[in-house]
Structures are given as C-alpha cells and as structure tokens.
Design a protein around this motif. Structure first.
Motif, mmCIF file in Angstrom:
data_model
loop_
_atom_site.group_PDB
_atom_site.id
_atom_site.type_symbol
_atom_site.label_atom_id
_atom_site.label_comp_id
_atom_site.label_asym_id
_atom_site.label_seq_id
_atom_site.Cartn_x
_atom_site.Cartn_y
_atom_site.Cartn_z
ATOM 1 N N GLU A 5 0.821 -1.219 0.000
ATOM 2 C CA GLU A 5 0.000 0.000 0.000
ATOM 3 C C GLU A 5 0.851 1.265 0.000
ATOM 4 O OE1 GLU A 5 -3.341 2.423 -0.197
ATOM 5 O OE2 GLU A 5 -3.143 0.290 -0.623
ATOM 6 N N LYS A 6 2.011 1.244 0.670
ATOM 7 C CA LYS A 6 2.858 2.449 0.700
ATOM 8 C C LYS A 6 3.337 2.811 -0.708
ATOM 9 C CE LYS A 6 6.792 -0.301 2.170
ATOM 10 N NZ LYS A 6 7.584 -0.708 3.308
ATOM 11 N N TYR A 7 3.588 1.808 -1.553
ATOM 12 C CA TYR A 7 4.006 2.071 -2.937
ATOM 13 C C TYR A 7 2.827 2.583 -3.764
ATOM 14 C CZ TYR A 7 7.892 -0.782 -1.357
ATOM 15 O OH TYR A 7 8.952 -1.282 -0.629
ATOM 16 N N ILE A 8 1.671 2.042 -3.491
ATOM 17 C CA ILE A 8 0.466 2.470 -4.210
ATOM 18 C C ILE A 8 0.151 3.925 -3.873
ATOM 19 C CG2 ILE A 8 -2.016 2.072 -4.498
ATOM 20 C CD1 ILE A 8 -1.415 -0.935 -3.999
ATOM 21 N N GLN A 9 0.344 4.312 -2.627
ATOM 22 C CA GLN A 9 0.081 5.701 -2.226
ATOM 23 C C GLN A 9 0.987 6.674 -2.987
ATOM 24 O OE1 GLN A 9 -2.375 7.098 -0.425
ATOM 25 N NE2 GLN A 9 -3.230 5.029 -0.369
ATOM 26 N N VAL A 10 2.236 6.309 -3.176
ATOM 27 C CA VAL A 10 3.167 7.144 -3.951
ATOM 28 C C VAL A 10 2.671 7.257 -5.394
ATOM 29 C CG1 VAL A 10 5.520 7.306 -4.864
ATOM 30 C CG2 VAL A 10 5.145 6.649 -2.478
ATOM 31 N N PHE A 11 2.240 6.125 -5.958
ATOM 32 C CA PHE A 11 1.697 6.127 -7.320
ATOM 33 C C PHE A 11 0.450 7.006 -7.400
ATOM 34 C CE2 PHE A 11 -1.668 4.191 -9.947
ATOM 35 C CZ PHE A 11 -1.200 4.592 -11.192
ATOM 36 N N LEU A 12 -0.450 6.883 -6.433
ATOM 37 C CA LEU A 12 -1.696 7.661 -6.448
ATOM 38 C C LEU A 12 -1.425 9.162 -6.390
ATOM 39 C CD1 LEU A 12 -3.939 5.487 -4.103
ATOM 40 C CD2 LEU A 12 -4.160 5.747 -6.587
ATOM 41 N N GLU A 13 -0.418 9.561 -5.620
ATOM 42 C CA GLU A 13 -0.048 10.973 -5.561
ATOM 43 C C GLU A 13 0.447 11.453 -6.928
ATOM 44 O OE1 GLU A 13 2.703 11.559 -2.317
ATOM 45 O OE2 GLU A 13 1.304 10.628 -0.899
ATOM 46 N N ALA A 14 1.273 10.642 -7.569
ATOM 47 C CA ALA A 14 1.784 11.001 -8.901
ATOM 48 C C ALA A 14 0.642 11.032 -9.923
ATOM 49 C CB ALA A 14 2.857 10.009 -9.332
ATOM 50 N N LEU A 15 -0.273 10.077 -9.814
ATOM 51 C CA LEU A 15 -1.422 10.007 -10.726
ATOM 52 C C LEU A 15 -2.297 11.254 -10.564
ATOM 53 C CD1 LEU A 15 -2.862 8.118 -12.780
ATOM 54 C CD2 LEU A 15 -4.174 7.219 -10.844
ATOM 55 N N ASN A 16 -2.559 11.634 -9.323
ATOM 56 C CA ASN A 16 -3.384 12.809 -9.065
ATOM 57 C C ASN A 16 -2.705 14.089 -9.548
ATOM 58 O OD1 ASN A 16 -5.668 14.206 -7.981
ATOM 59 N ND2 ASN A 16 -4.376 14.816 -6.274
ATOM 60 N N LYS A 17 -1.394 14.140 -9.429
ATOM 61 C CA LYS A 17 -0.641 15.318 -9.886
ATOM 62 C C LYS A 17 -0.678 15.416 -11.412
ATOM 63 C CE LYS A 17 3.777 17.576 -9.038
ATOM 64 N NZ LYS A 17 5.092 17.460 -8.420
ATOM 65 N N GLU A 18 -0.549 14.266 -12.089
ATOM 66 C CA GLU A 18 -0.526 14.241 -13.556
ATOM 67 C C GLU A 18 -1.916 14.427 -14.161
ATOM 68 O OE1 GLU A 18 1.264 14.419 -17.046
ATOM 69 O OE2 GLU A 18 2.453 13.958 -15.268
ATOM 70 N N PHE A 19 -2.940 13.847 -13.507
ATOM 71 C CA PHE A 19 -4.309 13.883 -14.023
ATOM 72 C C PHE A 19 -5.263 14.351 -12.913
ATOM 73 C CE2 PHE A 19 -2.026 10.339 -16.038
ATOM 74 C CZ PHE A 19 -2.018 10.767 -17.358
ATOM 75 N N PRO A 20 -5.171 15.634 -12.524
ATOM 76 C CA PRO A 20 -5.939 16.098 -11.367
ATOM 77 C C PRO A 20 -7.453 16.037 -11.533
ATOM 78 C CG PRO A 20 -4.874 17.939 -12.489
ATOM 79 C CD PRO A 20 -4.361 16.685 -13.127
#
Length: 136
Positions: free
Chosen positions: A69-84
């Motif tokens: 989950e800690k890796y997924i959270q990092v991905f989700l932050e990047a995803l939200n930044k790229e596709f807000p």
C-alpha cells in the motif's frame, strides 16, 4: 461516453483492464512494467476517453493495508498530480490473484501459461474492474 480503467498495481508489473465505452464489459488490456506505468497511462489517456480509474486496494485478511500500500500511495499521488481532474477510486483486491489463477485453470490454460505472472496481473485487473462494475 468514457471508459473505466482498472489497475492492479505491483512493484514490478502492473495489470491493466478497461471497459467498453458502454461500461458493460471488463477486458484485460495489458501488463506493463511498473517503471513504465505513468508513461503508458499518459499515452493511453491521450488516445482514449477514460472517465475514471479504479485502483486495487490490497488488504490482509485482518482488513489492514498490505505492505504494498505504501508504494500504491506514492503512485496515487503522482497520478493525481498528472491527471488532477480524473476521478480515482479504490476497491478491495483481496484474493484477485488467486481468482485469476483459478480462472486460468478453469479456462484450460496449460501449466506453462499459468506461470505467466504478467497474465495473472492482467486478469487480476480485469477481476477488480468486474467487481467494481458489479458493485458500483
């Protein structure tokens, strides 16, 4: 009408599934190396109308978050930044890998084919998406 895209995030490989435009059928799309996931999504989302992304939420039997989950959270932050503006939802993905393996056996795949971890990831993403469609 946009599609729904599902992601079975893994530290090495990520399975991806997508619906048809009517959001009736979930189909496996591909498995990509996780290091290439964001580049894949940028290209795919530029070419296809996707209205939301579903990301599997791995949990333990005790309902606690799994180690990944800690890796997924990092991905989700990047995803939200790229596709807000793109909605992202989570769905419990417990047992999807086991269900994917069972699906491979039930569909008659040979042992060598069942050892294809990329295929298991893609089927897992499809199961996540089917679950979302069914329960969502």
């Amino acid at each position: 009408m946009g599609r729904i895209l599902a992601i079975d995030y893994g530290t090495k490989r990520t399975g991806i599934a997508v619906t048809d435009e009517l959001k009736i059928i979930a189909s496996g799309l591909t498995t990509v190396a996780t290091t290439e996931l964001m580049a894949f999504l940028k290209t795919y989302l530029a070419e296809e109308d996707v209205e939301r992304i579903i990301v599997g939420e791995p949990k333990r039997h005790s309902n606690e978050a799994s180690d990944s989950e800690k890796y997924i959270q990092v991905f989700l932050e990047a995803l939200n930044k790229e596709f807000p503006d793109l909605p992202v939802e989570r769905i419990d993905e417990r047992f999807t890998s086991k269900m994917a393996f069972r699906t491979m056996i039930d569909s008659g795949l040979k042992k060598k084919q069942r050892q294809n971890k990329a295929l298991i990831d893609e089927i897992s993403a499809t199961i996540i998406l089917q679950s979302y469609l069914y329960n969502g």
